[in-house]
Enzyme design. Structure first.
Site, mmCIF file in Angstrom:
data_model
loop_
_atom_site.group_PDB
_atom_site.id
_atom_site.type_symbol
_atom_site.label_atom_id
_atom_site.label_comp_id
_atom_site.label_asym_id
_atom_site.label_seq_id
_atom_site.Cartn_x
_atom_site.Cartn_y
_atom_site.Cartn_z
ATOM 1 N N LYS A 173 0.845 -1.208 0.000
ATOM 2 C CA LYS A 173 0.000 0.000 0.000
ATOM 3 C C LYS A 173 0.887 1.267 0.000
ATOM 4 C CE LYS A 173 -3.711 -2.659 2.031
ATOM 5 N NZ LYS A 173 -4.893 -2.745 2.891
ATOM 6 N N HIS B 51 -8.780 -2.848 -6.027
ATOM 7 C CA HIS B 51 -8.705 -3.044 -4.577
ATOM 8 C C HIS B 51 -9.839 -2.249 -3.927
ATOM 9 C CE1 HIS B 51 -7.350 -2.791 -0.440
ATOM 10 N NE2 HIS B 51 -6.602 -3.850 -0.695
HETATM 11 P P1 PGA Z 1 -4.634 -6.421 5.492
HETATM 12 O O1 PGA Z 1 -4.881 -5.877 4.006
HETATM 13 O O2 PGA Z 1 -3.857 -7.703 5.377
HETATM 14 O O3 PGA Z 1 -3.878 -5.331 6.178
HETATM 15 O O4 PGA Z 1 -5.998 -6.654 6.099
HETATM 16 C C1 PGA Z 1 -5.169 -6.751 2.947
HETATM 17 C C2 PGA Z 1 -5.347 -5.980 1.657
HETATM 18 O O5 PGA Z 1 -5.956 -4.902 1.682
HETATM 19 O O6 PGA Z 1 -4.877 -6.412 0.589
#
Ligand code: PGA
Length: 254
Positions: free
Chosen positions: A14, A98
């Site tokens: 991210k 996403h």
């Molecule tokens: P997370 O995110 O593992 O922090 O829950 C997963 C994603 O959004 O791909």
């Protein structure tokens, strides 16, 4: 694990990591995971770190993914990144649709469908994300929502392209919340997605398509999730930002 589909585990970093931090993490992951062949491991750093991470993992089995891409090939689209630019850094995969982009950038199934086709035309493999919100689940709408997203987001692809596509089922209520779907909840939706894919592309094609689970995947829950019959990997957010937890997720999954 003897599944007919090869496991694919991706780390979605991210909007985290400077270039220096990204190099550091990639080097550590390469040391511990860089020779593994029985699982596809994909690192998805921010755009700004793709070039350096690409160099770090060059002579390893780790693969590179981007977190988004334009639906256009080239031209006057300020702030956008084209498939051909990702190929400059040997990117293989691109996350599309996403839930954070569906929510904050208002991405629609139709847009995701166009991006997925652009990805294939640019020799990239899309990781297409789908998933319901908590309100939709509580209203009994999970299959409706996810079925519509699958049909809409893959609408532009041929059967051959669909077979190559990676689907990521990420219930929105499980992303970044610490509330992982139970293995049974995940399996139920994955099986539904595969039935939907079988309706569109036929049973043999649907059996080949890899479906990742995403949403608070951690070392402690990875094994139970990954051993569900229709779960073929994970899209990991928070736990992919630390070398130890990402490595342990992979080791607990194979
Ligand atoms: P997370 O995110 O593992 O922090 O829950 C997963 C994603 O959004 O791909």
């Amino acid at each position: 694990m003897d599944k007919e589909r090869k496991l694919i585990i991706a780390g979605n970093w991210k909007m985290n990591k400077t270039v220096a931090e990204a190099i550091d993490l990639a080097q550590g992951l390469k040391r511990e995971l860089g020779n593994l062949k029985d699982v596809d491991i994909v690192l998805c750093p921010p755009f700004t770190a793709l070039g350096e991470v690409s160099k770090v993992i060059l002579d390893s089995t780790l693969r590179l993914g981007a977190q988004n891409m334009s639906e256009h090939n080239v031209g006057a689209y300020t702030g956008e990144i084209a498939a051909v630019m990702l190929k400059d850094f040997s990117v293989r995969y691109v996350i599309l649709g996403h839930s954070e982009r569906r929510q904050y950038q208002k991405e629609t199934d139709d847009l995701v469908a166009r991006k997925a086709l652009t990805a294939f035309n640019g020799s990239l493999i899309p990781i297409v994300c789908v998933g319901e919100t908590l309100a939709e689940r509580q209203a009994g709408q999970t299959e409706n929502v996810v079925g519509t997203q699958i049909r809409g987001s893959l609408a532009a692809l041929s059967k051959e392209q669909a077979i190559e596509t990676v689907i990521a089922y990420e219930p929105v209520w499980a992303i970044g919340t610490g509330h992982t779907a139970s293995p049974a909840q995940a399996q139920a939706v994955h099986a539904f997605i595969r039935r939907t894919l079988a309706e569109i592309y036929g049973e043999p094609a649907a059996r080949k398509i890899r479906i990742q689970y995403g949403g608070s995947v951690k070392p402690a829950n990875a094994h139970e999730l990954m051993t569900q019959p229709d779960v073929d990997g994970a899209l990991v957010g928070g736990a992919s930002l630390e070398q130890r937890s990402f490595v342990d997720i992979i080791k607990n999954s194979i």
